[in-house]
Write a protein that holds these residues in place. Sequence first.
Motif, PDB file in Angstrom:
ATOM      1  N   ASP A   1      27.627  18.299  -7.976  1.00 40.48           N
ATOM      2  CA  ASP A   1      27.173  19.696  -7.971  1.00 40.48           C
ATOM      3  C   ASP A   1      25.650  19.661  -8.022  1.00 40.48           C
ATOM      4  OD1 ASP A   1      29.640  21.406  -8.125  1.00 40.48           O
ATOM      5  OD2 ASP A   1      29.998  20.117  -9.855  1.00 40.48           O
TER       6      ASP A   1
ATOM      7  N   GLY B   1      24.209  27.302   6.948  1.00 37.23           N
ATOM      8  CA  GLY B   1      24.542  26.515   5.768  1.00 37.23           C
ATOM      9  C   GLY B   1      25.145  27.300   4.637  1.00 37.23           C
ATOM     10  N   ASN B   2      25.365  26.602   3.533  1.00 43.13           N
ATOM     11  CA  ASN B   2      25.825  27.266   2.312  1.00 43.13           C
ATOM     12  C   ASN B   2      24.593  27.590   1.446  1.00 43.13           C
ATOM     13  OD1 ASN B   2      25.158  24.735   1.381  1.00 43.13           O
ATOM     14  ND2 ASN B   2      27.246  24.123   0.854  1.00 43.13           N
ATOM     15  N   GLN B   3      24.827  28.192   0.291  1.00 42.11           N
ATOM     16  CA  GLN B   3      23.698  28.578  -0.568  1.00 42.11           C
ATOM     17  C   GLN B   3      22.773  27.403  -0.844  1.00 42.11           C
ATOM     18  OE1 GLN B   3      25.150  30.368  -4.183  1.00 42.11           O
ATOM     19  NE2 GLN B   3      26.068  32.085  -3.102  1.00 42.11           N
TER      20      GLN B   3
ATOM     21  N   THR C   1      22.267  24.495   0.866  1.00 48.96           N
ATOM     22  CA  THR C   1      21.451  23.972   1.969  1.00 48.96           C
ATOM     23  C   THR C   1      20.423  24.996   2.460  1.00 48.96           C
ATOM     24  OG1 THR C   1      23.165  24.526   3.599  1.00 48.96           O
ATOM     25  CG2 THR C   1      23.198  22.292   2.715  1.00 48.96           C
TER      26      THR C   1
ATOM     27  N   VAL D   1      21.602  17.372   5.883  1.00 52.55           N
ATOM     28  CA  VAL D   1      22.955  17.439   6.440  1.00 52.55           C
ATOM     29  C   VAL D   1      23.450  18.874   6.320  1.00 52.55           C
ATOM     30  CG1 VAL D   1      25.343  16.623   6.259  1.00 52.55           C
ATOM     31  CG2 VAL D   1      23.451  15.041   5.815  1.00 52.55           C
ATOM     32  N   ASN D   2      23.836  19.468   7.452  1.00 54.94           N
ATOM     33  CA  ASN D   2      24.212  20.878   7.425  1.00 54.94           C
ATOM     34  C   ASN D   2      25.242  21.182   8.501  1.00 54.94           C
ATOM     35  OD1 ASN D   2      24.181  23.572   6.599  1.00 54.94           O
ATOM     36  ND2 ASN D   2      21.953  23.680   6.552  1.00 54.94           N
ATOM     37  N   ILE D   3      25.716  22.430   8.507  1.00 56.56           N
ATOM     38  CA  ILE D   3      26.775  22.797   9.452  1.00 56.56           C
ATOM     39  C   ILE D   3      26.231  23.480  10.699  1.00 56.56           C
ATOM     40  CG2 ILE D   3      28.534  22.984   7.651  1.00 56.56           C
ATOM     41  CD1 ILE D   3      28.151  26.067   7.947  1.00 56.56           C
TER      42      ILE D   3
END
Lengths: 333, 333
Positions: free
Chosen positions: A147, A187-189, A191, A178-180
Amino acid sequence: MSRIAIDVMGGDHAPDEIVKGCVLAAEKLESTLVLVGKEDVIKEKLAAYTYDASKIEIVHADEVIEMGDSPVAAIRQKKNSSMVVGLKLVKEKQVDGFVSAGSTGALLTGATLIVGRIKGVERPAMAPFIPTETGCALLIDCGANVDAKPTYLNQFARMGTVYMEQCMQIKSPKVGLVNIGTEEEKGNQLTKEAYKLLDADASINFCGNVEARDIPLGKVDILVCDGFTGNIILKFMEGFGKWILGMLKVQFLKSLKTKLAAVLMKKGIGEIKEKFNYATKGGAPFLGVNGLIVKTHGSSKSQEILSTLIQTEGFIKDGLVDKIKDKFEENVN
Amino acid sequence: MSRIAIDVMGGDHAPDEIVKGCVLAAEKLESTLVLVGKEDVIKEKLAAYTYDASKIEIVHADEVIEMGDSPVAAIRQKKNSSMVVGLKLVKEKQVDGFVSAGSTGALLTGATLIVGRIKGVERPAMAPFIPTETGCALLIDCGANVDAKPTYLNQFARMGTVYMEQCMQIKSPKVGLVNIGTEEEKGNQLTKEAYKLLDADASINFCGNVEARDIPLGKVDILVCDGFTGNIILKFMEGFGKWILGMLKVQFLKSLKTKLAAVLMKKGIGEIKEKFNYATKGGAPFLGVNGLIVKTHGSSKSQEILSTLIQTEGFIKDGLVDKIKDKFEENVN
């Protein structure tokens, strides 16, 4: 002359392969090797080899931390384990580094609790190399921080930069997150926030997001991510690579014709397999710990122990830990 | 007779390959196909083919949502885009399903904003299949929820179970939680909490954590994870598989000897490649949306469009959306 301690009791092939790896290393390294574990066992194993006795020392430790042990409980309760004793040798500066193939969780917990963090470092990270088309990339973190906060990822990028500059002689190494998706807003919060920090950090060469499908292309030197994501990538690569090579083997064994093909392709397939061996060659340092702790693969045999010890001597010569300290002290002041 | 709408303007090979795929599907499917997009363009493309005109309808939409468009802005502002018009056809029950190869983010946003969620479903999820040693596994979620809560993961497992039971005829499908260790206490905050919920849910066949290295073994039917992790796995698999097969090609082309090996292994390599084609065969439904929305690969050509349309007709016959509704209504009452 440097001194490197080794956890003789940790790993799937301990103590036999660990001792064998140390004997091999005693021939190749300048360092003195300090074998930590059950003295009688180590002596018995060493008796099978001829080696320069001035290069190998034994430090007795009669407990063993098992893979199933809870990391925190094991470090707190097994004070006489090879791992805890080895970490204390680092803490007390009796050795310049410690190598273990034992439980990653316990080693990380012990590194933090016993050796401690470098001032200014929020969380140490585990940083192995993964193979890519262009060679290899540092994947940081791979499981130490499941986390993570955005600031951790920024620090991982800084520590990785020091590592690649000092130990791999790569000037201004390229950092990717590293990301989507490749766009900044993807990304998420975690990234999304980390992107902003990385982008604003003039002390690193941030090159933006790297989508998972582009990781194998090797366009960056350092891949930054939280420990959960890094662990997923590292282990999926391992399992997936094994699967594809397994399918290939099945196809090569199917008929006389394909068996002939296997003979003709032996060298080529060997080269591909060698590429994946990269991951297990040498170990992964815990960057950010105030001492040199190197985790090597749990399944390590003597050759991998040797590689990790060669790498560890390199880290000592390159002054990796001090260089990270310098970098973070700069920022603290 | 069912009706399926298709976004003719979405995807890398739109509109040509989409129209071609629809013509192929018109021959094979019972459903009527409703082509949504620029009418003149569709008519021009259709003119190149012979087809049963009673099976193909056109609904005009003169805007196009581009890949670079912000999903929310695109759905809100491009009211006359092929995607928004197609989604409205689902909402108004003029069609039984909608297929698009366009922007995943926009399609998901539109599915939620225009078609809406099933009552009781917190978040819809994208659920493609990935190839494994034993066939394939449903990976849910793959990008719809990059910041997930434990309850979402529990719902993904339930929706995935309905999907595998109804559409794949797998009784009591095995559910695994993608994690960084097999033990219950392993993981990040999300997976630790999700483990407890999954373990306590008697309506699913939860089999514990699945480490990333074991994903290819195919020991479970459904792999549950947050959308960030799922997207990383899906895309890394794609990039990594491509890389290994690329290295293999280089080795096969190296010399006369290896070229002979390539000839001998042609069938075998074809079989391996076919395994990976599984991922692009058909699309991924958005489970939890109150209507059938199927995303197909952005790079889809006519054959993949055909596969996705066949799959979509199957979902309609199996009553996938209604079966998920039943499951969640049971739980709501």
